[in-house]
Design a protein around this motif. Structure first.
Motif, PDB file in Angstrom:
ATOM      1  N   LEU A 212       0.802  -1.223   0.000  1.00 29.86           N
ATOM      2  CA  LEU A 212       0.000   0.000   0.000  1.00 29.86           C
ATOM      3  C   LEU A 212       0.837   1.276   0.000  1.00 29.86           C
ATOM      4  CD1 LEU A 212      -2.822  -0.931   2.563  1.00 29.86           C
ATOM      5  CD2 LEU A 212      -2.838  -1.146   0.063  1.00 29.86           C
ATOM      6  N   GLY A 213       2.148   1.143  -0.114  1.00 34.63           N
ATOM      7  CA  GLY A 213       2.978   2.349  -0.109  1.00 34.63           C
ATOM      8  C   GLY A 213       3.342   2.774   1.294  1.00 34.63           C
ATOM      9  N   TYR A 214       3.291   4.076   1.552  1.00 33.59           N
ATOM     10  CA  TYR A 214       3.761   4.623   2.819  1.00 33.59           C
ATOM     11  C   TYR A 214       2.611   5.087   3.703  1.00 33.59           C
ATOM     12  CZ  TYR A 214       7.975   4.626   0.038  1.00 33.59           C
ATOM     13  OH  TYR A 214       9.000   4.239  -0.781  1.00 33.59           O
ATOM     14  N   TRP A 215       2.726   4.728   4.965  1.00 31.88           N
ATOM     15  CA  TRP A 215       1.827   5.243   5.992  1.00 31.88           C
ATOM     16  C   TRP A 215       2.594   6.294   6.782  1.00 31.88           C
ATOM     17  CZ3 TRP A 215       2.152   4.143  11.525  1.00 31.88           C
ATOM     18  CH2 TRP A 215       1.091   4.704  12.247  1.00 31.88           C
ATOM     19  N   VAL A 216       1.948   7.418   7.051  1.00 35.05           N
ATOM     20  CA  VAL A 216       2.582   8.521   7.766  1.00 35.05           C
ATOM     21  C   VAL A 216       1.788   8.802   9.034  1.00 35.05           C
ATOM     22  CG1 VAL A 216       3.424  10.897   7.630  1.00 35.05           C
ATOM     23  CG2 VAL A 216       3.283   9.499   5.551  1.00 35.05           C
ATOM     24  N   LYS A 217       2.346   8.473  10.171  1.00 35.90           N
ATOM     25  CA  LYS A 217       1.671   8.732  11.427  1.00 35.90           C
ATOM     26  C   LYS A 217       1.482  10.240  11.598  1.00 35.90           C
ATOM     27  CE  LYS A 217       1.686   7.722  16.365  1.00 35.90           C
ATOM     28  NZ  LYS A 217       2.383   7.042  17.484  1.00 35.90           N
ATOM     29  N   GLY A 218       0.268  10.640  11.913  1.00 36.31           N
ATOM     30  CA  GLY A 218      -0.033  12.059  12.074  1.00 36.31           C
ATOM     31  C   GLY A 218      -0.614  12.692  10.831  1.00 36.31           C
ATOM     32  N   SER A 219      -0.653  11.941   9.724  1.00 36.42           N
ATOM     33  CA  SER A 219      -1.240  12.451   8.489  1.00 36.42           C
ATOM     34  C   SER A 219      -2.610  11.815   8.289  1.00 36.42           C
ATOM     35  CB  SER A 219      -0.339  12.141   7.289  1.00 36.42           C
ATOM     36  OG  SER A 219      -0.997  12.467   6.077  1.00 36.42           O
ATOM     37  N   GLU A 220      -3.661  12.610   8.354  1.00 33.42           N
ATOM     38  CA  GLU A 220      -5.012  12.101   8.193  1.00 33.42           C
ATOM     39  C   GLU A 220      -5.204  11.468   6.815  1.00 33.42           C
ATOM     40  OE1 GLU A 220      -8.674  10.929   9.260  1.00 33.42           O
ATOM     41  OE2 GLU A 220      -7.170  11.856  10.562  1.00 33.42           O
ATOM     42  N   ARG A 221      -4.515  11.995   5.816  1.00 38.77           N
ATOM     43  CA  ARG A 221      -4.637  11.471   4.451  1.00 38.77           C
ATOM     44  C   ARG A 221      -4.172  10.026   4.349  1.00 38.77           C
ATOM     45  NH1 ARG A 221      -1.304  15.530   0.874  1.00 38.77           N
ATOM     46  NH2 ARG A 221      -1.603  13.825  -0.617  1.00 38.77           N
ATOM     47  N   MET A 222      -3.316   9.587   5.267  1.00 39.25           N
ATOM     48  CA  MET A 222      -2.760   8.244   5.196  1.00 39.25           C
ATOM     49  C   MET A 222      -3.392   7.276   6.198  1.00 39.25           C
ATOM     50  SD  MET A 222      -0.499   8.030   2.843  1.00 39.25           S
ATOM     51  CE  MET A 222       0.018   9.260   1.664  1.00 39.25           C
ATOM     52  N   ALA A 223      -4.333   7.755   6.996  1.00 39.43           N
ATOM     53  CA  ALA A 223      -4.892   6.925   8.069  1.00 39.43           C
ATOM     54  C   ALA A 223      -5.593   5.682   7.540  1.00 39.43           C
ATOM     55  CB  ALA A 223      -5.853   7.758   8.910  1.00 39.43           C
ATOM     56  N   TYR A 224      -6.176   5.747   6.351  1.00 34.35           N
ATOM     57  CA  TYR A 224      -6.941   4.621   5.819  1.00 34.35           C
ATOM     58  C   TYR A 224      -6.094   3.372   5.613  1.00 34.35           C
ATOM     59  CZ  TYR A 224      -4.850   5.396   1.196  1.00 34.35           C
ATOM     60  OH  TYR A 224      -3.961   5.513   0.161  1.00 34.35           O
ATOM     61  N   LYS A 225      -4.796   3.514   5.458  1.00 33.37           N
ATOM     62  CA  LYS A 225      -3.942   2.376   5.115  1.00 33.37           C
ATOM     63  C   LYS A 225      -3.813   1.367   6.245  1.00 33.37           C
ATOM     64  CE  LYS A 225      -1.310   4.711   1.528  1.00 33.37           C
ATOM     65  NZ  LYS A 225       0.001   4.964   0.907  1.00 33.37           N
ATOM     66  N   THR A 226      -4.145   1.749   7.461  1.00 35.79           N
ATOM     67  CA  THR A 226      -4.016   0.820   8.583  1.00 35.79           C
ATOM     68  C   THR A 226      -5.349   0.172   8.946  1.00 35.79           C
ATOM     69  OG1 THR A 226      -4.312   2.640  10.179  1.00 35.79           O
ATOM     70  CG2 THR A 226      -2.058   2.082   9.533  1.00 35.79           C
ATOM     71  N   ARG A 227      -6.355   0.307   8.098  1.00 36.14           N
ATOM     72  CA  ARG A 227      -7.663  -0.316   8.368  1.00 36.14           C
ATOM     73  C   ARG A 227      -7.720  -1.764   7.923  1.00 36.14           C
ATOM     74  NH1 ARG A 227     -10.836   4.669   5.585  1.00 36.14           N
ATOM     75  NH2 ARG A 227     -10.436   6.263   7.162  1.00 36.14           N
ATOM     76  N   TYR A 228      -6.697  -2.231   7.240  1.00 32.77           N
ATOM     77  CA  TYR A 228      -6.710  -3.569   6.665  1.00 32.77           C
ATOM     78  C   TYR A 228      -5.739  -4.438   7.452  1.00 32.77           C
ATOM     79  CZ  TYR A 228      -8.842  -0.567   3.293  1.00 32.77           C
ATOM     80  OH  TYR A 228      -9.653   0.390   2.727  1.00 32.77           O
ATOM     81  N   ARG A 229      -6.303  -5.328   8.263  1.00 30.76           N
ATOM     82  CA  ARG A 229      -5.497  -6.119   9.183  1.00 30.76           C
ATOM     83  C   ARG A 229      -5.545  -7.601   8.800  1.00 30.76           C
ATOM     84  NH1 ARG A 229      -5.598  -2.713  13.886  1.00 30.76           N
ATOM     85  NH2 ARG A 229      -5.895  -0.594  13.090  1.00 30.76           N
ATOM     86  N   PRO A 230      -4.477  -8.380   8.995  1.00 31.73           N
ATOM     87  CA  PRO A 230      -3.205  -7.962   9.585  1.00 31.73           C
ATOM     88  C   PRO A 230      -2.358  -7.168   8.592  1.00 31.73           C
ATOM     89  CG  PRO A 230      -3.118 -10.262   8.971  1.00 31.73           C
ATOM     90  CD  PRO A 230      -4.525  -9.823   8.714  1.00 31.73           C
ATOM     91  N   ILE A 231      -1.600  -6.246   9.145  1.00 31.09           N
ATOM     92  CA  ILE A 231      -0.739  -5.391   8.342  1.00 31.09           C
ATOM     93  C   ILE A 231       0.690  -5.478   8.879  1.00 31.09           C
ATOM     94  CG2 ILE A 231      -1.037  -3.275   9.714  1.00 31.09           C
ATOM     95  CD1 ILE A 231      -1.341  -1.826   6.946  1.00 31.09           C
ATOM     96  N   GLU A 232       1.640  -5.349   7.989  1.00 30.15           N
ATOM     97  CA  GLU A 232       3.047  -5.365   8.377  1.00 30.15           C
ATOM     98  C   GLU A 232       3.691  -4.043   8.006  1.00 30.15           C
ATOM     99  OE1 GLU A 232       4.160 -10.127   7.972  1.00 30.15           O
ATOM    100  OE2 GLU A 232       4.856  -8.719   6.438  1.00 30.15           O
ATOM    101  N   VAL A 233       4.691  -3.652   8.805  1.00 27.60           N
ATOM    102  CA  VAL A 233       5.477  -2.455   8.506  1.00 27.60           C
ATOM    103  C   VAL A 233       6.937  -2.849   8.351  1.00 27.60           C
ATOM    104  CG1 VAL A 233       3.919  -0.878   9.705  1.00 27.60           C
ATOM    105  CG2 VAL A 233       5.805  -1.918  10.949  1.00 27.60           C
ATOM    106  N   LEU A 234       7.655  -2.039   7.602  1.00 29.83           N
ATOM    107  CA  LEU A 234       9.076  -2.297   7.363  1.00 29.83           C
ATOM    108  C   LEU A 234       9.913  -1.484   8.335  1.00 29.83           C
ATOM    109  CD1 LEU A 234      11.215  -3.668   5.600  1.00 29.83           C
ATOM    110  CD2 LEU A 234      11.093  -1.687   4.058  1.00 29.83           C
ATOM    111  N   GLY A 235      10.651  -2.187   9.183  1.00 24.85           N
ATOM    112  CA  GLY A 235      11.527  -1.539  10.149  1.00 24.85           C
ATOM    113  C   GLY A 235      12.978  -1.935   9.930  1.00 24.85           C
ATOM    114  N   PRO A 236      13.852  -1.576  10.831  1.00 23.22           N
ATOM    115  CA  PRO A 236      15.280  -1.862  10.664  1.00 23.22           C
ATOM    116  C   PRO A 236      15.609  -3.348  10.630  1.00 23.22           C
ATOM    117  CG  PRO A 236      14.815  -0.972  12.851  1.00 23.22           C
ATOM    118  CD  PRO A 236      13.588  -0.781  12.050  1.00 23.22           C
ATOM    119  N   SER A 237      14.723  -4.193  11.161  1.00 26.84           N
ATOM    120  CA  SER A 237      14.957  -5.639  11.151  1.00 26.84           C
ATOM    121  C   SER A 237      14.134  -6.351  10.089  1.00 26.84           C
ATOM    122  CB  SER A 237      14.636  -6.227  12.534  1.00 26.84           C
ATOM    123  OG  SER A 237      15.473  -5.656  13.527  1.00 26.84           O
TER     124      SER A 237
END
Length: 260
Positions: A212-237
Motif C-alpha cells: 500500500l505504499g507509505y503510511w505517515v503517522k499524524g497524516s489524516e490522508r494516510m490513516a486509511y492504510k491501517t484499516r486492513y489487518r493484519p498489516i506489516e510495517v518495514l523496520g530496521p529488522s
C-alpha cells in the motif's frame, strides 16, 4: 549469453516541502528501472520499501525524519470487519477487469474528477493527458490497470467509476495509484473497496501481500492504510506485524546497501 546483472546507481533529490507534514522537508533516494532485469530489481527494491513511478524506483530519505513507513497487507490473514463487509456487498455488482497498461481518455477524465474533488492543490493537479499516459504506459515491469465499471443489462461496458494502476510483483500486488468517483455519485467507499478487491484478487492468485505504499503517522490522508489487518510495517529488522493502535512506529527501514 545474457548480460550480467549490474548493481543499480542511486541518486538523491534536492529537499522540497513535505506534502504530508507541514513545516518539514522531503527528500527521496531513487534509481532507474530499465533493461531485462527491471522486474527483478523492482521486486527486490519493493521488499525494502521502494515504490515505482514510471521507470523510477524511489524511497523517502529525509534528513531528520522517518515518519514515512512502508506498509503491506498480509492477504491470507485478512478478514473484513462489519463495515468492510458492507462495502463488499454494496459494490459487488461492479464489473471489474484487469486491462493492459494503456491510457484512455475515459480514465483520464475520471482522474481529473478525482483530483478536483479530493486533491485540488496537490502535486498532480496540473497533470495533462500526456502526463497521465506516461504514468500508465511507461512501465518496465508487469503492470496493468484494474477498471471498475457500473453494471449494464446488455453486457456492454458501463460507466467507469474507479481505476487502479497496479504492479504484479513476485510476492504480491503493489497498488501504484488508484482514483475513483466521489460519494455523491452513489458509490461511497470506492477507495476502500478497491483495496479489498486487490487483497482478494492477490489471495486468489496465491500472492501473499498487497503493498500500500507509505503510511505517515499524524497524516489524516494516510490513516486509511491501517484499516486492513493484519498489516506489516518495514523496520530496521525487516517486515514485522504492526498494530497502529498499540505498537511504536519503527525508527527506519533497512538501508539501501543491504541489497549488495
Amino acid at each position: 549469453m545474457t548480460a550480467p546483472f549490474r548493481f543499480p546507481r542511486f541518486f538523491v533529490t534536492a529537499p522540497s516541502p513535505c506534502p504530508y507534514l507541514p513545516g518539514r522537508q522531503e527528500r527521496k533516494v531513487f534509481t532507474e528501472l530499465n533493461g531485462q532485469h527491471a522486474g527483478e530489481l523492482n521486486d527486490a527494491l519493493g521488499r525494502i520499501g521502494f515504490r515505482r513511478s514510471q521507470s523510477v524506483a524511489y524511497r523517502p530519505s529525509c534528513a531528520g525524519c522517518t515518519a514515512c513507513v512502508s506498509v503491506r497487507v498480509v492477504n491470507d490473514g485478512f478478514t473484513p470487519n462489519a463495515s468492510q463487509r458492507k462495502l463488499l456487498r454494496r459494490h459487488a455488482d461492479l464489473q471489474v477487469h484487469a486491462c493492459r497498461p494503456w491510457a484512455t481518455d475515459e480514465q483520464y477524465q475520471l482522474l481529473r474528477r478525482y483530483l478536483t474533488q479530493r486533491h485540488p492543490g496537490g502535486g498532480m493537479a496540473q497533470m495533462d493527458e500526456g502526463d497521465y499516459a506516461d504514468m500508465v504506459e511507461q512501465s518496465p515491469v508487469n503492470s496493468f490497470v484494474v477498471e471498475y465499471r457500473e453494471p449494464t443489462d446488455d453486457g456492454s461496458n458501463g460507466r467507469l467509476v474507479g481505476a487502479c494502476i497496479t504492479d504484479q510483483q513476485a510476492d504480491g500486488l503493489s497498488m501504484i495509484y488508484s482514483f475513483f468517483d466521489g460519494d455523491e455519485t452513489g458509490r461511497s467507499g470506492l477507495g476502500n473497496y478497491i483495496i479489498m478487491d486487490h487483497i482478494l484478487r492477490a489471495r486468489a492468485a496465491g500472492l501473499p501481500y498487497v503493498y500500500l505504499g507509505y503510511w505517515v503517522k499524524g497524516s489524516e490522508r494516510m490513516a486509511y492504510k491501517t484499516r486492513y489487518r493484519p498489516i506489516e510495517v518495514l523496520g530496521p529488522s525487516g517486515w514485522a506485524p504492526f498494530d497502529p493502535d498499540a505498537d511504536a512506529v519503527p525508527a527506519h527501514a533497512p538501508r539501501v546497501r543491504e541489497l549488495a
